[in-house]
Write an enzyme that holds these catalytic residues in place. Structure first.
Site, PDB file in Angstrom:
ATOM      1  N   TYR A   1      -6.383  16.719  17.727  1.00 41.87           N
ATOM      2  CA  TYR A   1      -7.243  16.967  18.890  1.00 41.87           C
ATOM      3  C   TYR A   1      -7.992  15.725  19.360  1.00 41.87           C
ATOM      4  O   TYR A   1      -8.798  15.799  20.287  1.00 41.87           O
ATOM      5  CB  TYR A   1      -8.214  18.124  18.650  1.00 41.87           C
ATOM      6  CG  TYR A   1      -9.257  17.944  17.575  1.00 41.87           C
ATOM      7  CD1 TYR A   1     -10.377  17.145  17.768  1.00 41.87           C
ATOM      8  CD2 TYR A   1      -9.142  18.631  16.385  1.00 41.87           C
ATOM      9  CE1 TYR A   1     -11.343  17.022  16.796  1.00 41.87           C
ATOM     10  CE2 TYR A   1     -10.107  18.519  15.405  1.00 41.87           C
ATOM     11  CZ  TYR A   1     -11.215  17.712  15.614  1.00 41.87           C
ATOM     12  OH  TYR A   1     -12.181  17.583  14.648  1.00 41.87           O
TER      13      TYR A   1
ATOM     14  N   ASP B   1      -7.672  28.823   8.673  1.00 44.26           N
ATOM     15  CA  ASP B   1      -6.845  27.916   9.470  1.00 44.26           C
ATOM     16  C   ASP B   1      -5.646  28.623  10.090  1.00 44.26           C
ATOM     17  O   ASP B   1      -5.284  28.351  11.240  1.00 44.26           O
ATOM     18  CB  ASP B   1      -6.356  26.748   8.613  1.00 44.26           C
ATOM     19  CG  ASP B   1      -7.427  25.709   8.353  1.00 44.26           C
ATOM     20  OD1 ASP B   1      -8.394  25.642   9.138  1.00 44.26           O
ATOM     21  OD2 ASP B   1      -7.305  24.959   7.361  1.00 44.26           O
TER      22      ASP B   1
ATOM     23  N   LYS C   1     -11.172  21.179   0.112  1.00 43.57           N
ATOM     24  CA  LYS C   1     -10.531  22.465   0.391  1.00 43.57           C
ATOM     25  C   LYS C   1      -9.641  22.965  -0.742  1.00 43.57           C
ATOM     26  O   LYS C   1      -9.538  24.173  -0.964  1.00 43.57           O
ATOM     27  CB  LYS C   1      -9.740  22.375   1.699  1.00 43.57           C
ATOM     28  CG  LYS C   1     -10.638  22.100   2.898  1.00 43.57           C
ATOM     29  CD  LYS C   1      -9.864  21.771   4.155  1.00 43.57           C
ATOM     30  CE  LYS C   1      -9.261  22.983   4.777  1.00 43.57           C
ATOM     31  NZ  LYS C   1      -8.725  22.714   6.121  1.00 43.57           N
TER      32      LYS C   1
END
Length: 327
Positions: free
Chosen positions: A254, A128, A92
């Site tokens: 998560y 994001d 990224k």
């Protein structure tokens, strides 16, 4: 001779969703995710579920791209006719210098997670921040004029802090083990022009300051990997007694789907949210950019939850840990 499909980007209406998911034709368009490793990614299941529901003739596939091959892989998108890709760890940040155009938000954050191939040019974005904030809006939380406490100052925290500043939050309390790193992030936000947003930094081991901050905050966002599988019993170093029903607690982890932090916050009357929502909405923003259509986020979320449950059952335990900015 059978009638030609009037829209090459749509699958025949007669196909069932299960059959449609298996169809790849000459006109099928390709989306994907570059990562190393990439086997853990839930993005293929999430995006393909939405593509199938909408009947779009696209397929989303994972590409295992080594860091040293990233420039070649990105450069191949126009030649291969690939519409776009997501980027996940470890690409990224490195990809910033390998594309033709970068959005303001991606430039601020210093990382990209979505690339769109437009007329042979690679245009990059970072979804994001939108993925983080859209679920808050859906839940009825308006950041304008509010106070937020952000735990962590890494890559995920940058997306969160810059988005909160964009949305008009009044005060951000930025808590991190390394105070120097938190101060660098605070300075970057000020340099970007968000001077109306007051940012105060504090060390995570400053228990008194942290407790006082929690009692006055409206939103608590946890952006680190603490509490992620396999360390599911761990919890960020926060004074739990300072949690109160007026705090919206948002954990970007998560897996597990409810961390210990969220369980403790729920028990104290807080509104809580897991990182699944951010994962889904950052993906939805990319999906819309590529296709021009906002996807069914309920279908995407159901695919994520179903696959997490399946993997947990297969492994007799939670999936290898991830946060929501890991695609």
């Amino acid at each position: 001779m059978p009638a030609r499909d009037p829209s090459p980007n749509r699958l025949p209406d007669s196909l069932t969703p299960a059959a449609a998911a298996a169809v790849v034709r000459g006109e099928t368009r390709i989306l994907g995710v570059f990562g190393h490793p990439v086997e853990h990614s839930l993005s293929p299941q999430m995006h393909n579920a939405a593509l199938t529901r909408l009947g779009l003739s696209f397929v989303y596939v994972p590409f295992r791209v080594r860091p040293e091959a990233l420039d070649v892989a990105l450069g191949s998108l126009p030649a291969l006719g690939i519409v776009g890709v997501n980027l996940t760890i470890p690409h990224k940040e490195r990809a910033l210098g390998m594309v033709d155009e970068v959005t303001d938000e991606a430039r601020e954050v210093g990382a990209i997670n979505t690339v769109n191939c437009v007329d042979g040019r690679l245009v990059a974005d970072n979804t994001d921040g939108r993925g983080f904030y859209a679920p808050l809006v859906e839940a009825g939380f308006d950041a304008r004029g509010r106070t937020a406490l952000v735990l962590g100052a890494g890559g995920a925290a940058r997306s969160v802090v810059f988005r909160l500043a964009r949305e008009g939050v009044a005060t951000i309390l930025l808590a991190n083990r390394s105070l120097e790193r938190a101060e660098r992030l605070a300075a970057a936000v000020a340099e970007a022009g968000y001077r109306a947003c007051r940012i105060r930094t504090l060390a995570l081991d400053d228990w008194e300051a942290l407790e006082q901050s929690m009692r006055g905050t409206d939103l608590l966002v946890h952006t680190t990997r603490v509490g992620m599988y396999p360390d599911v019993d761990e919890i960020p170093p926060v004074p739990l007694d300072a949690l109160h029903p007026g705090i919206f607690v948002y954990d970007l982890v998560y897996n597990p789907m409810e961390t210990r932090l969220l369980a403790e916050a729920r028990a104290r009357g807080c509104t809580v949210m897991s990182g699944i929502k951010m994962l889904v909405y950052q993906g939805a923003a990319a999906f819309e950019w590529w296709t021009g259509i906002w996807p069914p986020t309920d279908v995407m979320e159901a695919a994520v939850v179903d696959n997490l449950n399946r993997r947990q059952q297969a492994a007799k335990g939670p999936l290898t840990g991830q946060t929501a900015n890991s695609l």
